[in-house]
Design a protein around this motif. Structure first.
Motif, short mmCIF file in Angstrom:
data_model
loop_
_atom_site.label_atom_id
_atom_site.label_comp_id
_atom_site.label_asym_id
_atom_site.label_seq_id
_atom_site.Cartn_x
_atom_site.Cartn_y
_atom_site.Cartn_z
N PRO A 105 30.21 -6.57 -38.90
CA PRO A 105 30.06 -7.12 -40.26
C PRO A 105 31.06 -8.24 -40.52
O PRO A 105 32.19 -8.19 -40.03
N ARG A 106 30.65 -9.23 -41.28
CA ARG A 106 31.48 -10.43 -41.48
C ARG A 106 30.88 -11.30 -42.58
O ARG A 106 29.88 -10.92 -43.19
N MET A 107 31.48 -12.49 -42.77
CA MET A 107 30.93 -13.49 -43.69
C MET A 107 30.44 -14.67 -42.88
O MET A 107 31.25 -15.31 -42.18
N ASP A 108 29.16 -14.98 -42.94
CA ASP A 108 28.64 -16.20 -42.28
C ASP A 108 28.66 -17.33 -43.30
O ASP A 108 28.29 -17.12 -44.47
N LEU A 109 29.02 -18.54 -42.85
CA LEU A 109 28.92 -19.69 -43.76
C LEU A 109 27.44 -20.00 -43.97
O LEU A 109 26.65 -19.92 -43.04
N LYS A 110 27.10 -20.38 -45.20
CA LYS A 110 25.73 -20.83 -45.46
C LYS A 110 25.51 -22.17 -44.76
O LYS A 110 26.46 -22.80 -44.31
N GLN A 111 24.26 -22.62 -44.70
CA GLN A 111 23.98 -23.87 -43.97
C GLN A 111 24.42 -25.12 -44.73
O GLN A 111 24.58 -26.18 -44.15
N ASN A 112 24.60 -24.98 -46.03
CA ASN A 112 25.18 -26.07 -46.82
C ASN A 112 26.35 -25.47 -47.61
O ASN A 112 26.23 -25.18 -48.80
N PRO A 113 27.48 -25.23 -46.92
CA PRO A 113 28.52 -24.36 -47.50
C PRO A 113 29.57 -25.05 -48.36
O PRO A 113 30.22 -24.40 -49.17
N LEU A 114 29.76 -26.35 -48.15
CA LEU A 114 30.96 -27.01 -48.68
C LEU A 114 30.77 -27.47 -50.12
O LEU A 114 29.81 -28.16 -50.44
N TYR A 115 31.72 -27.10 -51.02
CA TYR A 115 31.66 -27.59 -52.39
C TYR A 115 33.06 -27.56 -53.00
O TYR A 115 33.98 -26.97 -52.44
N GLU A 116 33.19 -28.23 -54.16
CA GLU A 116 34.48 -28.21 -54.84
C GLU A 116 34.29 -27.73 -56.27
O GLU A 116 33.22 -27.90 -56.88
N ASP A 117 35.33 -27.10 -56.79
CA ASP A 117 35.28 -26.57 -58.15
C ASP A 117 36.72 -26.33 -58.60
O ASP A 117 37.54 -25.82 -57.81
N CYS A 118 37.04 -26.68 -59.84
CA CYS A 118 38.37 -26.43 -60.40
C CYS A 118 39.50 -26.95 -59.50
O CYS A 118 40.51 -26.24 -59.28
N LYS A 124 30.59 -21.64 -49.30
CA LYS A 124 29.64 -20.59 -49.69
C LYS A 124 29.35 -19.73 -48.46
O LYS A 124 29.25 -20.26 -47.35
N THR A 125 29.22 -18.42 -48.65
CA THR A 125 28.92 -17.54 -47.51
C THR A 125 27.72 -16.65 -47.80
O THR A 125 27.31 -16.49 -48.95
N HIS A 126 27.18 -16.10 -46.75
CA HIS A 126 26.15 -15.05 -46.84
C HIS A 126 26.65 -13.92 -45.95
O HIS A 126 26.79 -14.11 -44.74
N ALA A 144 35.45 -18.74 -36.89
CA ALA A 144 35.11 -19.13 -35.51
C ALA A 144 33.61 -19.35 -35.40
O ALA A 144 32.83 -18.82 -36.20
N GLY A 145 33.23 -20.14 -34.41
CA GLY A 145 31.82 -20.40 -34.18
C GLY A 145 31.60 -21.71 -33.47
O GLY A 145 32.52 -22.26 -32.85
N VAL A 146 30.37 -22.20 -33.56
CA VAL A 146 30.05 -23.47 -32.89
C VAL A 146 29.43 -24.45 -33.88
O VAL A 146 28.69 -24.08 -34.78
N VAL A 147 29.78 -25.73 -33.63
CA VAL A 147 29.22 -26.83 -34.42
C VAL A 147 28.65 -27.84 -33.43
O VAL A 147 29.32 -28.16 -32.43
N TYR A 148 27.43 -28.31 -33.67
CA TYR A 148 26.90 -29.42 -32.89
C TYR A 148 26.97 -30.68 -33.74
O TYR A 148 26.44 -30.71 -34.86
N THR A 149 27.65 -31.69 -33.22
CA THR A 149 27.76 -32.94 -33.97
C THR A 149 26.46 -33.73 -33.81
O THR A 149 25.67 -33.44 -32.92
N LYS A 150 26.28 -34.75 -34.65
CA LYS A 150 25.04 -35.53 -34.65
C LYS A 150 24.68 -36.07 -33.28
O LYS A 150 23.51 -36.12 -32.92
N PHE A 231 26.93 -29.01 -40.59
CA PHE A 231 26.97 -27.59 -41.00
C PHE A 231 25.58 -26.95 -40.90
O PHE A 231 25.46 -25.76 -40.68
N VAL A 232 24.54 -27.77 -41.11
CA VAL A 232 23.18 -27.22 -41.16
C VAL A 232 22.80 -26.50 -39.86
O VAL A 232 22.14 -25.47 -39.88
N SER A 233 23.27 -27.03 -38.73
CA SER A 233 22.93 -26.37 -37.46
C SER A 233 24.08 -25.51 -36.93
O SER A 233 23.96 -24.89 -35.88
#
Ligand code: MN
Ligand code: MN
Length: 461
Positions: A105-118, A124-126, A144-150, A231-233
């Protein structure tokens, strides 16, 4: 306690002599290292492969033919691994499987996770798996995880659990202002959409809009070469940053994240790595996605399991047709190696003590799991349970029998049912934990060691 049991379950520490205690403590040191290295399914998989190669295993693609004593592995999409030691008998006479899962069990980042507030930046996580959401706030988290750049470059991300790293955190409300929150049901105290991870608070000097978000994007671009769309992929997972450690004045327990089910994964892995020669082919499978129902192509319900077994048949016998696979499964046996719940003195009333597992009383065999009248379980056959019970007794494995809680108190399942559906004899058999699915699960070092002894004896028959 103090009730009479119909069979003897003794605390294993009482019968352990000094030499065995030394072995138990040494084994748990290596186990703690595995926990700290393998905090996600990808990391647990790659660390298993590294240890396997060190023990003489090679990728199956390097072998055209397999003979007794050969040691090979197949990796499935970097998240699951199937390791085999070829036995002396014809493979169609059956394989001995030990199968554990390496997702937790853990927190996965959503596919569009980044935002700012206050004036802060957040992700954002799921959440993944069955958690008590309130346990995951005000706790240092790593990522931790993997990111594929453009341009198609794969970037491995790991930050927060190495020495000197910054950590991340899901904040919680101060008690002074929590009057309304504290009146809520525990399932609603923290809402799923409030599991947002704090990741920064300095604005970018050059931006007028979204300056907090932009500042983090600049850091990510510098460090990983990534832009927001990447982040989407990506697959990025947040988990407790703290390392696993000893628990208790007597250091008799291990505390740490992800012991469900890396405690059974590590002990099963170690058992197959130490298996030099065997009569029946020995296989250890470390699978993904158990915590969300064993779905998908890296979970236990994936056809990968059949593919890997079929590949072994083809490479050991030189031929293959479907009936050979079916015959192999029909003659095979499996220990579904997953954790059980140990009786917790703070919550003892959820258990029926004659049929519950206790810390320090050895590996737990669970004939059936399920809920509401054994629904959703593989109920192991008496013949197979007897064979395993006899095996453990003959090999001085400290063991106990335990059911997951009182009838109708709740319940759960394991991968046992999916393997049993393939016509394999399966028994659930693993280590009992305290605080299962929490950021800090606890296991007895004696039970961990006995799990290793049990799986090793199963392969060595
Ligand atoms: Mn599990
Ligand atoms: Mn679990």
């Amino acid at each position: 306690m103090g009730e009479e049991l119909t069979y003897e379950t003794k605390n294993g520490w009482k019968s352990a002599d000094e030499a065995q205690k030394k072995d138990i403590f040494a084994f748990s040191e290596d186990y703690i290292q595995y926990l700290n290295k393998g905090k996600t399914e990808r990391l647990a998989c790659s660390e298993a492969v590294r240890l396997a190669e060190r023990a003489g295993f090679c990728d199956i693609s390097k072998k055209d033919r397999l003979k007794a004593g050969d040691k090979v592995y197949l990796v499935n999409r970097a998240k699951s691994v199937y390791l085999a030691v070829i036995g002396e008998d014809d493979i169609q006479e059956g394989i001995r499987f030990v199968i554990a899962h390496i997702d937790s069990p853990r927190m996965d980042l959503k596919q569009n996770p980044l935002y700012e507030d206050c004036d802060m930046t957040l992700f954002k996580t799921h959440y993944y798996g069955g958690i008590k959401k309130y346990q995951w706030t005000a706790l240092p988290l790593a990522l931790a995880g993997v990111v594929y750049t453009k341009d198609g470059k794969k970037m491995d991300v790991r930050i927060g659990d190495q020495l000197g790293d910054p950590v991340f955190c899901i904040t919680d409300l101060l008690p002074h202002l929590a009057d309304a929150q504290m009146q809520k049901k525990a399932t609603q105290i923290i809402e799923g959409e409030s599991l947002n991870i704090l990741i920064g608070s300095i604005p970018d000097a050059d931006s007028e809009k979204n300056e907090f978000k932009m500042a983090i994007l600049k850091i990510l671009n510098e460090k990983y070469g990534m832009v927001e769309e990447d982040f989407v992929s990506a697959e990025l997972e947040a988990f407790p940053a703290a390392p696993a450690c000893d628990v208790g004045f007597d250091r008799s327990m291990v505390g740490g994240y992800g012991q469900d089910d890396r405690v059974c994964a590590y002990t099963a892995l170690k058992a197959i790595l130490d298996t030099k020669a065997c009569k029946k082919t020995s296989v250890c499978v470390l699978v993904d996605k158990e915590e969300i129902g064993s779905m998908g192509n890296t979970g236990m319900r994936s056809a990968f399991f059949e593919f890997a077994t079929a590949t072994l048949i083809e490479k050991t016998t030189g031929s293959y047709h479907e009936l050979m696979l079916k015959k192999t499964f029909r003659n095979s046996q499996c220990l579904s190696s997953d954790v059980s719940a140990a009786v917790d003195p703070n919550y003892a009333d959820v258990n029926e003590k004659r049929n519950a597992a206790f810390l320090g009383r050895g590996i737990v065999i669970t004939k059936y799991t399920g809920a509401r009248g054994k629904s959703g379980t593989s109920d192991a056959n008496a013949e197979f349970v007897y064979q395993i019970r006899k095996l453990f007794c003959e090999n001085n494995v400290v063991w106990q029998s335990g059911e997951l809680g009182k009838v109708d108190a709740g319940g759960g399942g394991t991968i046992a049912q999916y393997v049993a559906n393939l016509d394999v004899d399966v028994l659930d058999c693993g280590v009992a934990l305290l605080s299962m699915h929490s950021p800090f699960e606890i296991a007895s070092k004696l039970d961990v060691y006995m799990a290793y002894q049990a799986y090793y004896a199963f392969y060595a028959q």
